[in-house]
Design a protein around this motif. Structure first.
Motif, PDB file in Angstrom:
ATOM      1  N   VAL A   8      16.178  29.617 -42.810  1.00  0.00           N
ATOM      2  CA  VAL A   8      17.032  28.747 -43.619  1.00  0.00           C
ATOM      3  C   VAL A   8      16.604  27.303 -43.388  1.00  0.00           C
ATOM      4  O   VAL A   8      16.529  26.841 -42.242  1.00  0.00           O
ATOM      5  N   TYR A   9      16.342  26.574 -44.488  1.00  0.00           N
ATOM      6  CA  TYR A   9      15.865  25.196 -44.414  1.00  0.00           C
ATOM      7  C   TYR A   9      17.019  24.260 -44.778  1.00  0.00           C
ATOM      8  O   TYR A   9      17.571  24.340 -45.881  1.00  0.00           O
ATOM      9  N   LEU A  10      17.364  23.369 -43.862  1.00  0.00           N
ATOM     10  CA  LEU A  10      18.469  22.438 -44.060  1.00  0.00           C
ATOM     11  C   LEU A  10      17.971  21.156 -44.714  1.00  0.00           C
ATOM     12  O   LEU A  10      16.774  20.829 -44.647  1.00  0.00           O
ATOM     13  N   PRO A  11      18.874  20.394 -45.345  1.00  0.00           N
ATOM     14  CA  PRO A  11      18.442  19.178 -46.057  1.00  0.00           C
ATOM     15  C   PRO A  11      17.785  18.135 -45.160  1.00  0.00           C
ATOM     16  O   PRO A  11      16.985  17.322 -45.644  1.00  0.00           O
ATOM     17  N   ASP A  12      18.099  18.137 -43.850  1.00  0.00           N
ATOM     18  CA  ASP A  12      17.510  17.141 -42.954  1.00  0.00           C
ATOM     19  C   ASP A  12      16.123  17.528 -42.472  1.00  0.00           C
ATOM     20  O   ASP A  12      15.532  16.851 -41.625  1.00  0.00           O
ATOM     21  N   GLY A  13      15.573  18.618 -42.992  1.00  0.00           N
ATOM     22  CA  GLY A  13      14.231  19.042 -42.627  1.00  0.00           C
ATOM     23  C   GLY A  13      14.174  20.109 -41.553  1.00  0.00           C
ATOM     24  O   GLY A  13      13.094  20.657 -41.291  1.00  0.00           O
ATOM     25  N   ALA A  14      15.299  20.412 -40.920  1.00  0.00           N
ATOM     26  CA  ALA A  14      15.320  21.435 -39.885  1.00  0.00           C
ATOM     27  C   ALA A  14      15.221  22.822 -40.514  1.00  0.00           C
ATOM     28  O   ALA A  14      15.676  23.053 -41.638  1.00  0.00           O
ATOM     29  N   ALA A  15      14.639  23.753 -39.777  1.00  0.00           N
ATOM     30  CA  ALA A  15      14.542  25.147 -40.205  1.00  0.00           C
ATOM     31  C   ALA A  15      15.203  26.020 -39.143  1.00  0.00           C
ATOM     32  O   ALA A  15      14.934  25.861 -37.948  1.00  0.00           O
ATOM     33  N   VAL A  16      16.065  26.920 -39.583  1.00  0.00           N
ATOM     34  CA  VAL A  16      16.801  27.795 -38.674  1.00  0.00           C
ATOM     35  C   VAL A  16      16.372  29.232 -38.969  1.00  0.00           C
ATOM     36  O   VAL A  16      16.557  29.725 -40.089  1.00  0.00           O
ATOM     37  N   THR A  17      15.801  29.889 -37.974  1.00  0.00           N
ATOM     38  CA  THR A  17      15.373  31.277 -38.139  1.00  0.00           C
ATOM     39  C   THR A  17      16.526  32.203 -37.787  1.00  0.00           C
ATOM     40  O   THR A  17      17.153  32.058 -36.735  1.00  0.00           O
ATOM     41  N   ARG A  18      16.817  33.148 -38.674  1.00  0.00           N
ATOM     42  CA  ARG A  18      17.903  34.098 -38.443  1.00  0.00           C
ATOM     43  C   ARG A  18      17.337  35.397 -37.876  1.00  0.00           C
ATOM     44  O   ARG A  18      16.727  36.194 -38.580  1.00  0.00           O
ATOM     45  N   TYR A  19      17.534  35.562 -36.568  1.00  0.00           N
ATOM     46  CA  TYR A  19      17.105  36.767 -35.879  1.00  0.00           C
ATOM     47  C   TYR A  19      18.261  37.756 -35.789  1.00  0.00           C
ATOM     48  O   TYR A  19      19.432  37.379 -35.775  1.00  0.00           O
ATOM     49  N   GLY A  20      17.919  39.030 -35.673  1.00  0.00           N
ATOM     50  CA  GLY A  20      18.934  40.034 -35.452  1.00  0.00           C
ATOM     51  C   GLY A  20      19.079  40.415 -33.998  1.00  0.00           C
ATOM     52  O   GLY A  20      20.074  41.007 -33.601  1.00  0.00           O
ATOM     53  N   ASP A  21      18.080  40.060 -33.166  1.00  0.00           N
ATOM     54  CA  ASP A  21      18.130  40.410 -31.746  1.00  0.00           C
ATOM     55  C   ASP A  21      18.680  39.235 -30.942  1.00  0.00           C
ATOM     56  O   ASP A  21      19.238  38.286 -31.491  1.00  0.00           O
ATOM     57  N   GLU A  22      18.541  39.304 -29.631  1.00  0.00           N
ATOM     58  CA  GLU A  22      19.152  38.305 -28.749  1.00  0.00           C
ATOM     59  C   GLU A  22      18.582  36.904 -28.946  1.00  0.00           C
ATOM     60  O   GLU A  22      19.189  35.919 -28.507  1.00  0.00           O
ATOM     61  N   ARG A  23      17.445  36.773 -29.589  1.00  0.00           N
ATOM     62  CA  ARG A  23      16.895  35.437 -29.858  1.00  0.00           C
ATOM     63  C   ARG A  23      17.819  34.601 -30.736  1.00  0.00           C
ATOM     64  O   ARG A  23      17.694  33.385 -30.799  1.00  0.00           O
ATOM     65  N   ARG A  24      18.741  35.258 -31.432  1.00  0.00           N
ATOM     66  CA  ARG A  24      19.624  34.530 -32.342  1.00  0.00           C
ATOM     67  C   ARG A  24      20.456  33.489 -31.598  1.00  0.00           C
ATOM     68  O   ARG A  24      20.740  32.414 -32.147  1.00  0.00           O
ATOM     69  N   TRP A  25      20.857  33.799 -30.357  1.00  0.00           N
ATOM     70  CA  TRP A  25      21.701  32.847 -29.622  1.00  0.00           C
ATOM     71  C   TRP A  25      20.929  31.590 -29.268  1.00  0.00           C
ATOM     72  O   TRP A  25      21.436  30.469 -29.438  1.00  0.00           O
ATOM     73  N   GLU A  35      18.333  30.396 -30.837  1.00  0.00           N
ATOM     74  CA  GLU A  35      18.021  29.673 -32.067  1.00  0.00           C
ATOM     75  C   GLU A  35      19.238  28.930 -32.599  1.00  0.00           C
ATOM     76  O   GLU A  35      19.135  27.781 -33.051  1.00  0.00           O
ATOM     77  N   ARG A  36      20.409  29.558 -32.534  1.00  0.00           N
ATOM     78  CA  ARG A  36      21.611  28.897 -33.034  1.00  0.00           C
ATOM     79  C   ARG A  36      22.002  27.724 -32.146  1.00  0.00           C
ATOM     80  O   ARG A  36      22.471  26.687 -32.645  1.00  0.00           O
ATOM     81  N   ARG A  37      21.806  27.855 -30.850  1.00  0.00           N
ATOM     82  CA  ARG A  37      22.104  26.721 -29.958  1.00  0.00           C
ATOM     83  C   ARG A  37      21.136  25.572 -30.201  1.00  0.00           C
ATOM     84  O   ARG A  37      21.517  24.404 -30.143  1.00  0.00           O
ATOM     85  N   ARG A  38      19.877  25.923 -30.454  1.00  0.00           N
ATOM     86  CA  ARG A  38      18.904  24.869 -30.763  1.00  0.00           C
ATOM     87  C   ARG A  38      19.294  24.120 -32.022  1.00  0.00           C
ATOM     88  O   ARG A  38      19.180  22.893 -32.095  1.00  0.00           O
ATOM     89  N   ALA A  39      19.769  24.859 -33.040  1.00  0.00           N
ATOM     90  CA  ALA A  39      20.072  24.234 -34.325  1.00  0.00           C
ATOM     91  C   ALA A  39      21.432  23.557 -34.359  1.00  0.00           C
ATOM     92  O   ALA A  39      21.585  22.496 -34.982  1.00  0.00           O
ATOM     93  N   PHE A  40      22.441  24.150 -33.692  1.00  0.00           N
ATOM     94  CA  PHE A  40      23.813  23.664 -33.864  1.00  0.00           C
ATOM     95  C   PHE A  40      24.496  23.253 -32.564  1.00  0.00           C
ATOM     96  O   PHE A  40      25.628  22.775 -32.586  1.00  0.00           O
ATOM     97  N   GLY A  41      23.818  23.440 -31.421  1.00  0.00           N
ATOM     98  CA  GLY A  41      24.397  23.060 -30.146  1.00  0.00           C
ATOM     99  C   GLY A  41      25.300  24.146 -29.578  1.00  0.00           C
ATOM    100  O   GLY A  41      25.750  25.051 -30.280  1.00  0.00           O
ATOM    101  N   THR A  42      25.597  24.021 -28.287  1.00  0.00           N
ATOM    102  CA  THR A  42      26.435  25.023 -27.626  1.00  0.00           C
ATOM    103  C   THR A  42      27.875  24.975 -28.111  1.00  0.00           C
ATOM    104  O   THR A  42      28.616  25.954 -27.959  1.00  0.00           O
ATOM    105  N   ALA A  43      28.280  23.859 -28.729  1.00  0.00           N
ATOM    106  CA  ALA A  43      29.651  23.760 -29.228  1.00  0.00           C
ATOM    107  C   ALA A  43      29.922  24.774 -30.335  1.00  0.00           C
ATOM    108  O   ALA A  43      31.089  25.087 -30.625  1.00  0.00           O
ATOM    109  N   ALA A  44      28.863  25.287 -30.968  1.00  0.00           N
ATOM    110  CA  ALA A  44      29.039  26.270 -32.044  1.00  0.00           C
ATOM    111  C   ALA A  44      29.156  27.695 -31.524  1.00  0.00           C
ATOM    112  O   ALA A  44      29.421  28.614 -32.299  1.00  0.00           O
ATOM    113  N   ASP A  45      28.985  27.899 -30.205  1.00  0.00           N
ATOM    114  CA  ASP A  45      29.017  29.259 -29.668  1.00  0.00           C
ATOM    115  C   ASP A  45      30.337  29.970 -29.975  1.00  0.00           C
ATOM    116  O   ASP A  45      30.364  31.174 -30.247  1.00  0.00           O
ATOM    117  N   GLY A  46      31.433  29.219 -29.910  1.00  0.00           N
ATOM    118  CA  GLY A  46      32.737  29.826 -30.159  1.00  0.00           C
ATOM    119  C   GLY A  46      32.826  30.418 -31.555  1.00  0.00           C
ATOM    120  O   GLY A  46      33.377  31.514 -31.741  1.00  0.00           O
TER     121      GLY A  46
END
Length: 507
Positions: free
Chosen positions: A89-106, A108-119
């Motif tokens: 997924v490509y965001l307007p600010d130029g960042a790209a977020v890869t959607r994994y189905g395995d444990e790498r997803r956590w 990747e999501r922390r890299r893209a959105f920070g640990t505050a999004a874990d909840g």
């Protein structure tokens, strides 16, 4: 023997047909087109096999929806291969977020959105697990008979976590009534943008309106076993066609149904096609949206169906671009699915900003699937959500403006796609655009609407039983859109039919 006619060879109708045929009923499926699948079909054009609409099959993991379907209807194996990652997924600010189905997803999501999004992600995954657990039990939702109410209570109360004091698990109970946005109140804007775009392709609406339970399950697609079907999405429907025939049913192509004949009590007695054929019926299942059902039944349509406006309101259409391109222009190992988000919300209102080329979804044929394109080439399907009304107004009243808009949208969509695939336009050998008008022509869905009803409330969903011996399958009934959802919906219809007839599934 009960004679069942299924109108439309989409995945939902075929799943119902295969199970009913396996139970010993006299089943006939009538399909207007030359191939099965409908919105999840694959068509051939100038050497390429393009997925017509749906491009992202999931739910094929052991014990998952498509595994349940296979066991119920007698399919030994699906011709699919696992895909990882699911998409980028490509965001307007130029960042790209890869959607994994395995444990790498956590990570990747922390890299893209920070640990505050874990909840948020913990809530989403826990809720999705719960809702898919319920969906796999094929509940009668919404219930349409006293016995269905009893069955639903027996299934849903334990699922909600009711104890002997009738206390419900509070989170699931509250999420029955609130939107996904209730769980994003403190989320960073980048996460909200990401979630809105992802919900659009899986729930037909955004976090502001998407029901929290449904939205959580829709966001779970990468964890549900994203696969690639050899030969394209239509292969899944083709396997179900084989199952119908193997179980003793019939499937007829090039038979467009134009009328359902009913008796004085509103019961279907025959189904007539444009070829002049008439198929006697004791029970009819229609794998089309309610607007099509209104046309097929005329004055005999149920009140709820007759009250619909002539064309869908509140439903999305899709602007499609099918591209045949030189595979040498693509880097090795490139993921096959991409979503591009061009800009954040503007003044067009909640949920509407994500359409009209502001987000686009791309799906490439796998390099290993040689039957999808000429040697060295690849087939690419690109789509963006679009409002139905203006396309039809222009098509019917200003054909030159319609053509100009189609050309402008083609350029807009290709430009957006180049965020994910730089140099796409130079590598393209074939560019074939399609509007909602095109989609109506090939899928027969009135106005070319896609994806079924936006999933804003579980209490507004249509039940499958429309009248005496008249049923509806497809993305208009619970659990809604996507291949696994409509397949489960088809099984639910078949089981309900067999229950009314006092029969069991299987031979």
């Amino acid at each position: 023997m009960t004679r069942v006619v299924v109108v439309g060879a989409g995945v939902g109708g075929l799943a119902a047909a295969a199970l009913l045929a396996r139970a010993g009923l006299d089943v006939t499926v009538l399909e207007a087109h030359v191939y099965a699948g409908g919105c999840a079909g694959t068509f051939y054009h100038q050497g390429y096999r393009f997925d017509a609409g749906a491009t992202l099959p999931a739910g094929f993991y052991p014990g998952g929806p498509m595994d349940v379907v296979a066991r119920e209807v007698g399919v030994d194996a699906w011709p699919v291969r696992s895909a990882e990652p699911a998409m980028v997924v490509y965001l307007p600010d130029g960042a790209a977020v890869t959607r994994y189905g395995d444990e790498r997803r956590w990570q990747e999501r922390r890299r893209a959105f920070g640990t505050a999004a874990d909840g948020f992600w913990h809530w989403q995954e826990d809720t999705a697990d719960a809702l898919w657990d319920l969906a796999l039990r094929l509940p009668s939702w919404p219930p349409q008979a006293p016995r269905e109410v009893a069955g639903l209570l027996a299934t849903a109360l334990p699922w909600l976590g009711a104890d002997p004091l009738n206390r419900l698990r509070p989170g699931l109970a509250l999420d029955l009534y609130r939107p996904v946005a209730a769980h994003l109140s403190t989320a960073p804007e980048r996460l909200r943008l990401f979630v809105d775009a992802q919900l659009l392709i899986a729930a037909q609406t955004t976090s502001h309106d998407a029901n929290a339970l449904y939205g959580a399950s829709a966001l779970d697609l990468p964890r549900r076993g994203v696969v690639h079907a050899e030969g394209g999405m239509g292969t899944i429907a083709a396997v179900l066609v084989e199952a119908v025939r193997r179980n003793g049913g019939e499937v007829h192509f090039r038979q467009e149904v134009n009328r359902i004949v009913t008796d004085g009590l509103g019961r279907p007695r025959a189904v007539e096609t444009n070829k002049g054929a008439s198929f006697a019926s004791d029970l009819v299942i229609i794998n089309l949206p309610p607007w099509n059902i209104a046309q097929l039944l005329g004055d005999a349509a149920p009140d709820k169906v007759r009250r619909l406006p002539p064309r869908p309101q509140g439903l999305w259409g899709a602007f499609m671009v099918y591209v045949g391109l030189d595979g040498a222009a693509l880097p090795q190992g490139l993921p096959l699915h991409h979503q591009v988000i061009l800009r954040p919300p503007n003044e067009t209102g909640p949920g509407r900003w994500v359409g009209e080329g502001n987000t686009v979804f791309l799906s490439l044929s796998p390099e290993w699937d040689a039957g999808r394109a000429p040697a060295g080439d690849r087939a690419l399907t690109i789509s963006t959500h679009t409002d139905l009304g203006l396309w039809w107004d222009l098509f019917e009243n200003d054909r030159s403006a319609y053509e100009a808009r189609k050309q402008a949208y083609t350029e807009r969509v290709l430009a957006a796609a180049e965020v994910a695939l730089p140099g796409l336009r130079d590598a393209a050998k074939l560019v074939l655009p399609g509007t909602p008008v095109t989609f109506e022509r090939f899928t027969r869905r009135v106005a070319g609407g896609v994806g079924g009803f936006p999933q804003t409330s579980l209490f507004r969903m249509w039940g499958p039983r429309l009248g005496p011996d008249l049923w509806m399958a497809g993305d208009s009934i619970f659990p809604g859109q996507s291949v696994p959802a409509v397949a489960l919906g088809g099984l639910r219809v078949a089981r309900a039919v067999l229950g009314r007839l006092g029969l069991r599934t299987g031979r």
